[in-house]
Every structure is written in structure tokens, then in C-alpha cells.
Scaffold this active site. Structure first.
Site, mmCIF file in Angstrom:
data_model
loop_
_atom_site.group_PDB
_atom_site.id
_atom_site.type_symbol
_atom_site.label_atom_id
_atom_site.label_comp_id
_atom_site.label_asym_id
_atom_site.label_seq_id
_atom_site.Cartn_x
_atom_site.Cartn_y
_atom_site.Cartn_z
ATOM 1 N N CYS A 127 -1.811 8.056 4.664
ATOM 2 C CA CYS A 127 -1.871 7.615 3.257
ATOM 3 C C CYS A 127 -3.042 8.276 2.551
ATOM 4 O O CYS A 127 -3.054 8.400 1.337
ATOM 5 C CB CYS A 127 -2.103 6.120 3.158
ATOM 6 S SG CYS A 127 -1.136 5.146 4.291
ATOM 7 N N GLU B 294 0.897 -1.155 0.000
ATOM 8 C CA GLU B 294 0.000 0.000 0.000
ATOM 9 C C GLU B 294 0.930 1.197 0.000
ATOM 10 O O GLU B 294 1.714 1.386 0.929
ATOM 11 C CB GLU B 294 -0.892 -0.072 1.245
ATOM 12 C CG GLU B 294 -2.058 0.884 1.190
ATOM 13 C CD GLU B 294 -1.721 2.187 1.861
ATOM 14 O OE1 GLU B 294 -1.190 3.088 1.165
ATOM 15 O OE2 GLU B 294 -1.988 2.290 3.057
#
Lengths: 482, 482
Positions: free
Chosen positions: B259, B222
Site C-alpha cells: 500500500c 485502507e
């Protein structure tokens, strides 16, 4: 020129994908049934053409056509249930957002036809059906061994699309046998996944292309395996004849041209194994020479057999009726567990009706072979309940090595059901997590999207509050079928 | 030496995997609850240590600890329901075999800790919890930014394992900051999957390693994204102040180290956008300078900001309170849609509290930007129902570009629920098909195995005829909860 051609086709396919994205689950299922009807309506010309191109018997092709139609219908019905939407709803609460997730199509998919199933694993085969089921358009690359069959099938798909009212772009077709075409297709940025059934060399090359793209994509290559059969003492002693007949039947079925062909048979050396070998010899002597799918395959088969013949500690046990340059002869070889452990060539697949019997020194050697085994589509056990109880650990560990475990049967024959896993750890496939047969094949071409605090009317129907599609969903952590 | 060390650790992990394979779903869930308890029992030393190592505020860390414990518990409860077994049973019928399929663990998993969530995405974080939930042992590679925190967490995991009676080998720990260690780990043949959260560079390098192995394995990286916020005319005109406050709040939350930080804000140029810019300036002026996770991150942040400053057609709109070499200063830049479309540097993530406002010439340009966008974790819409109705196609196409779509909220804050998809098309992650947050994260580490004609008593409990675990299964094509 190849790039321009591929570019035009993939752009069409993008439009087909956009179209599919707007269909409801029921509409997608209806479209698939329309294609099934059109394939079913193909007349004897299809069977005759496929017979000419593949040398497969008419009855087998008739059966494979039925299987192909059945795949479309069963995947369509599975899609309509909403099971693959995997809808999950977490309603808003104190300090919590409303979050809803479903699966949607991943994008246009490139499908490569296989030669050994000109219907079921080719143009209108399971990969095409499952991709369209997932809401993905398909760019299909024909297999050069059966172009005319492939074009008849492509026409049927076009007819099915037209009868439903869908654009041709849902399924586009690429001709030609050059590797450059396939390569350009896999590398095109708009292609989002690839499905392939065939050789290790071909499947691995496509996988590597997919991984090295600027945007890597999943490549599902089903590359076959030697599908070992392990026979256990009590069973082998009681059934040498039956087992030999079953084994040779499965080994030579369809001239041995199945991914699940049981290429290797293993048991502990001894009297029972001797009896089995005698029975195997008798059985294989009756097997007629037969025509393989195409010249290239017979050449590879003869080469594989020849290579086995030349290995130390490998001897020829018996053969089928005499072969020619254009007709394949069945054969069974014998080796020791020790040789099988040390010589990696002995676990290479020989695609065709050739088997290798491995005489293990003892049970420990058989365990050792299992632990050293590379990934397989199937592992088969010939065993009694007592055998299983005595070797529980063996059965448990076998799960690590394959996608399907069979008990007292043979692995050829891959039923199209939810419970089927036609896949397995590398090098059997490039992705052990997905099947290429059964409705679950659809999963390969889906990805999830979440909606947070989204207005109900603009949500996909799968996620709307009132559950208009009446599908099973997980709502606030509980399974619910409204 | 690295290889020997890794080899020893991975061999231990194999034993841990074998152990987990023998646990029932309920036992696995109980083991996870034992680990949750042990993590929960960690005292203020943990919070203090993490605060010293990461500069994250105490309250945030306390909250993150709770989230981490909650993850173990919610994944454990999900495992116990049997949902991830995905049991499918097709009973024998005329000419049909009995075929049953379930999901099992894929094998030992390598997990790499992230720096920005020292608890929830690190040692005892979601990757470790979901791998163990799947029945996979974990080899954990610590993040060099918080080794002491990591070791405290590892001790808690060991304590949880011991209190349940499980061997230490279920979770093994690798120290050190050299890339060679991580590389050796990913390349070890017994490792069957990898999970990583962090930079694009790091995540892509691991993905490439996983793909080039003799046996390729899935690598779930990720890698973050710019998480665009698209504001639509009616909404923007009505709410410039509120939206600016929300946007700057989300942009600077946790010093912008999420993120899902909304790095890019896009809307059509005009009066409303001018009002929004004024409000943004006022908001950001109040943001204090703050310490980032570690020196390397602040350096990269300052570099990213500096790079933006030097781009043509990019101007600095406003900044937060003055920064230093060790304290990050928030900033907002402005550019045009045209520049954003032509200069790829403008869509690169600047990890930290810096945003870029993009003034589009018209709606068509905004559509064009959406179509050109690379894969994102999230896309956010600031819109009224009228806006959505007028731009339906925009909302539909946005699904192709991200893993989560938000309506009138901000993307920071990733709830741990079934409905969450924390993932997205490349380059946001290396595999758009899987989430790293929510119970579905477990799916990354499972693969199916089918059993054909298997004796009932030797089947996994998930597949036994009498359904002893009382789990939902698909039996002969029908969903059944016995």
C-alpha cells in the site's frame, strides 16, 4: 448565489485554519481564554435578547452563559496539557526507524447551532470551542430561532479573536434559514467535519450529505433520545413519592426541552407502580403551562402528544395546568410493556414535557424491552444495591444501548467534565464514539500524523526530543510525564 | 441462503462478543497471547501453503508470520496497560455528580482479508487482533486468493481460543468469494464496525454500504495511494545515485505490492533530475520479472501500465527484465508537472512495480501539485536540512495530505509501534482519524460509556475507586498513575 457566498466564506475559513495550525498549544489555549473573556463581558443585553428570542427564563440563561464561558476555559486548559496531542515516540533502534506521532486539527469545521441552548450549544457553544481547541477554524450556521442572540455572540468571538491578535477568519458566520445554505456548507470540499445538535431528521440528513460527498467527512449529529428510566422493585416500593417528584421535575425542567429529557419510565406492574402513578399525577397537576423555544417546537410537541393519544393501549394519566396554542401543557401517558414492544411509535421522542409510563408484565418483559431498545443518550436506573445485584446482566447489557448510565438520579444536567459522555449509539447520535460535551469533545476534530526519521528541529514541539511543552507522552511504549 | 448463513454466523458472533465483554483487561490480553502462541506454533505447512497461494517468497512469509505473532503480543500488552480504557473520573462535589467514563468494545466486527499480506493483514492479522483487543468478536471474510492459508490461520485462532478456554464464537469464519456474502455481512444489524484493506473500489463500496444502513456504522477501509516522494534541490544534486537505488528498491520490493509503494517521484527539472533518471534506468534494468499475488492483480497491473503508456506527455523511461502474461515487468515512466496537474489519470495508483517520475518546471509547480494532491498514506521527502528550512511551508502543508511523513527514507516498511499512523485522508482511507497498524488500531473498535453516581462495586474495574487494575486515569482533571 448560495454557492458563491459559501465558497467565499469557506475560503476565508481555510485561511483561519492555516493560522490556527501555526499556533502552539499554549497560544491556542490563550486564544480560547480571550474568547471566554469576551463572551463573559457581554452585558444584560445578551440575556435579554436570548430571553426574547427563546422564551427561556433569565436565570436559566444567566446560568447557561456561565456554562458557556466555563466550557471555553475548561477546553482551553485541557488543550494546554497536551493530552489531546496523544504524542507517541518510538526511537530509532537496530533496523528500526524513529517514528513519532501526534494529533492535529482535521481542517475547517461546519457547526450548526441548536435552538434549545442558545449559548452552550450554539454560536459560541461547545462545538465551536472544541473545534477551535483542536486547531480547526469554524464556519458557523446560525439557528433561525435566535439570530440576534447569535450575532451578539459572534461579535464577542470576533472581539476575543481581535484582542488576542487572531484573524476574523478563525470564526466565520453564515446567516439565513434555508436548507440550501447548510447543504452547500456540508458539501464544500474544504469543510472536513460537521457538528450538529437537533432533530433526528436534520441530523441524519446532514450525516447522509457528509457520507455521499466525493470525499466523505465525519458528521457528528446529536439527535436526542427518549432516555428511559428503569425502576426496580425494591427501590420503587420504598420510594414511590420521591421518585415521582424527581421524575416529573426532570421531565418538565426547561419545558422538557433537553436532549436528555427522561421521556419513558419503565417498571414492573404492581402495587408500587400504582403508588408511583398516583404520585406522578399529583406532581404533574402542579406543573404550569409554559412557553416553548419557538412556535415550530410547540407545534411539533402538540402533534407528538396528539399522536400518542391516538395509539391503542395508551391512556392519558394526568396533565399539567391547561395549555394554549402558545403555551405547552405537560402530560403523562401510560401503556403496557407489550404495547411498547410492538408499537414503534411509542419509543419516538416527544420533544417537550411529556412522559410515557410503561407497565411491564414482569422482569423478563423489561429485559426484552432493553434488548429491543434503540440507541440512547442515557439510561437511568432507580434501584437499590440488592436490585443491581439481582439484575447484574441487565445493567451490563444496558451499556450496549446508551452513552451514559445513571444510578438514582435524573439524566437532565450534563456536566462539563472529562468523565462526561454526551453521546450514544445511533439514533441518539450518528457516531457513538464521540462526545459533544466535556473536553473530550475536542477529539472529534483531530487526526494523527506520523513523522519518520524527521530532523528534531523541524518536528512539531509536541514531538521534539527534549519535550519542550512538558506534556505526557508514550516513549518507547512507556507513559512518561517528563 | 446467503442471508441465513450470515445470520447464523453473526448470531454466534454476538455470543462471542458477550463473552469478551465479561473478560478483564488482563484476561483479554492472556487470550490474545494464547492466539499468538497458536499462530507461532504453525509449522512450515503454513509458509508453504501461503507461498503456493500468493507466490510470495518463503523468507518474506516467514518474516510476515513473525510480524503477525508480534502484533498479537504487542496489542495484548497495550491492552493490559489499560491505556485504551481512557478512564476518566470526576468525583462528586458540591452540586456535582460522580461521573466516570471508560471505553468498551463497540460490538461484533466484520473483517475482510487482504491479498497482499496473507498473514499480517488477513485472517489473524492486525484488524482481527485489534478488534479482539478492543473486546469485540470478529466475523472474518476470507480473501479468495488464499483460502487454504486462511483456513490454517483460522484453525490456529480456534486452537488459541480453546487453549485459553474461550468459545469459538469469538472468531467466526465466512468462506466464499461472492460479493453478496460481504454485502450481507456489512448490512447485518448486529455488526457494529468493518475493517478492510484492499482496492479503492472494494473499500469505498463497503463504506457506502455501512453509511446507508438503517443504523450507519464505521467502515475502516485502507485503500492505498501513490505515496509521492518529493526530492529537493540540494539533496537531489548530492545523492542522485543513492536516491535512485533506494527509490527503485522500494518501488519494486515485493513486486511493488505494498500500500505504501512510492508510485510517484517529483522534483524540479534540471541537471540533477537528469542524473537521477540515468541512475533509475540503470537500477530498474536489473529488476527481474516476478510473479504477482494472483492473476487478477497482474491483469490490473498490466492494464494500469498500458493506460499510462497511452497518456499524452507520458513516456516510458526504462523497464525491468522482460515480463510475460504471468510475470510482471517493472517500469518507470516520465511526465511533466503540468501534465500531472491536468491529467487525473496520472495520479491513479498502479498496484505493482511501476513508478512515474514527474519533472516539475519549478518549485512553485511542486507546491501547486502538493496543494492539489488527494489524500495519501505517506509523503516522503528527500531533502537536506537546508532544503527543509527553505521550504518550511511545504513541509507544513504536506501534513494536510497524508498520514505519515518520511524524511530521507522510503515508505515501504510499516513498523508496528505506538508512533505508527498507517492511514491518511480520503481516498487513502475512509477515515483519516484511525490507524490500521500499531496498538492504536484498537481505538477503531471502542466507544465510551459514562457512569453517573454508580455504586463502586458494580462499576467496571477500570473505574473503581481503588483502581484495582493500577491503570493510568484522569482523576478530577489530573493524570494519575496510582
Amino acid at each position: 448565489m448560495v454557492h458563491e457566498q459559501i465558497n467565499t466564506i469557506v475560503q476565508q475559513s481555510e485561511a483561519g485554519y492555516q493560522y490556527l495550525q501555526q499556533l502552539s498549544l499554549a497560544e491556542r489555549a490563550a486564544l480560547m481564554h480571550a474568547i471566554a473573556d469576551a463572551v463573559e463581558a457581554l452585558d444584560e443585553t445578551l440575556i435579554q435578547t436570548a430571553h426574547e428570542e427563546s422564551a427561556l427564563p433569565l436565570a436559566r440563561l444567566q446560568g447557561e452563559k456561565g456554562r458557556t464561558v466555563g466550557q471555553w476555559r475548561s477546553y482551553a486548559n485541557a488543550i494546554r496539557t497536551g493530552i489531546y496531542a496523544e504524542a507517541r515516540i518510538d526511537k530509532a533502534g537496530e533496523g528500526k526507524a524513529d517514528i513519532r506521532k501526534y494529533n492535529k486539527g482535521i481542517g475547517p469545521v461546519a457547526v450548526f447551532g441548536a435552538s434549545n441552548f442558545p449559548f452552550a450549544f450554539s454560536t459560541a457553544g461547545g462545538d465551536t470551542a472544541s473545534a477551535i481547541g483542536a486547531g480547526c477554524s469554524v464556519v458557523f450556521k446560525e439557528h433561525p430561532a435566535h439570530p440576534r442572540t447569535s450575532q451578539l455572540m459572534a461579535q464577542a468571538i470576533a472581539k476575543g479573536l481581535a484582542s488576542y491578535g487572531a484573524p476574523e477568519s478563525v470564526f466565520t458566520y453564515v446567516q439565513g434559514s434555508s436548507h440550501a445554505i447548510g447543504e452547500a456548507l456540508v458539501l464544500h470540499p474544504a469543510i472536513k467535519a460537521v457538528a450538529f445538535t437537533g432533530s433526528f431528521q436534520g441530523g441524519k440528513a446532514l450525516f447522509d450529505l457528509g457520507a455521499k460527498r466525493a470525499e466523505p467527512i465525519p458528521v457528528f449529529s446529536e439527535m436526542g433520545s427518549v432516555n428511559p428510566v428503569f425502576a426496580f422493585p425494591e427501590y420503587l416500593a420504598a420510594n414511590p413519592q420521591t421518585l415521582a417528584a424527581q421524575y416529573i421535575g426532570s421531565l418538565t425542567l426547561g419545558v422538557g426541552q433537553f436532549c436528555t429529557n427522561p421521556g419513558v419510565f419503565l417498571a414492573v406492574s404492581g402495587e408500587a407502580f400504582q403508588a408511583f402513578k398516583l404520585a406522578v399525577s399529583a406532581e404533574i397537576n402542579n406543573i404550569s403551562e409554559a412557553k416553548m423555544l419557538h412556535e415550530g417546537i410547540q407545534k411539533a410537541y402538540d402533534h407528538g402528544k396528539h399522536k400518542l393519544t391516538g395509539q391503542p393501549e395508551v391512556s392519558l394519566l394526568a396533565t399539567g395546568q391547561v395549555g394554549t396554542a402558545t403555551l405547552a401543557q405537560a402530560a403523562v401517558f401510560v401503556t403496557t410493556g407489550k404495547a411498547f414492544l410492538t408499537n414503534e411509535h411509542l419509543s419516538e421522542e416527544v420533544f417537550g414535557p411529556t412522559g410515557l409510563l410503561v407497565e411491564c408484565a414482569d422482569a423478563a418483559e423489561m429485559y426484552h424491552i432493553l434488548d429491543r431498545l434503540s440507541g440512547q443518550l442515557t439510561i437511568t436506573f432507580a434501584a437499590t444495591d440488592t436490585d443491581v445485584a439481582e439484575h447484574k446482566n441487565f445493567f451490563m447489557r444496558a451499556q450496549e444501548k446508551c452513552g451514559r448510565l445513571l444510578f438514582n438520579g435524573m439524566p437532565t444536567g450534563v456536566e462539563v467534565v472529562y468523565g462526561m459522555h454526551h453521546g450514544g449509539p445511533f439514533p441518539a447520535t450518528t457516531d457513538a464514539r464521540f462526545t459533544s460535551v466535556g473536553p473530550d469533545a475536542v477529539k472529534r476534530f483531530l487526526r494523527p500524523v506520523s513523522f519518520q526519521n524527521w530532523p528534531n528541529t523541524f518536528l512539531p514541539a509536541e514531538l521534539q526530543e527534549e519535550n519542550p511543552l512538558q506534556i505526557a507522552r508514550i516513549v518507547d511504549g512507556q507513559y512518561r510525564i517528563d
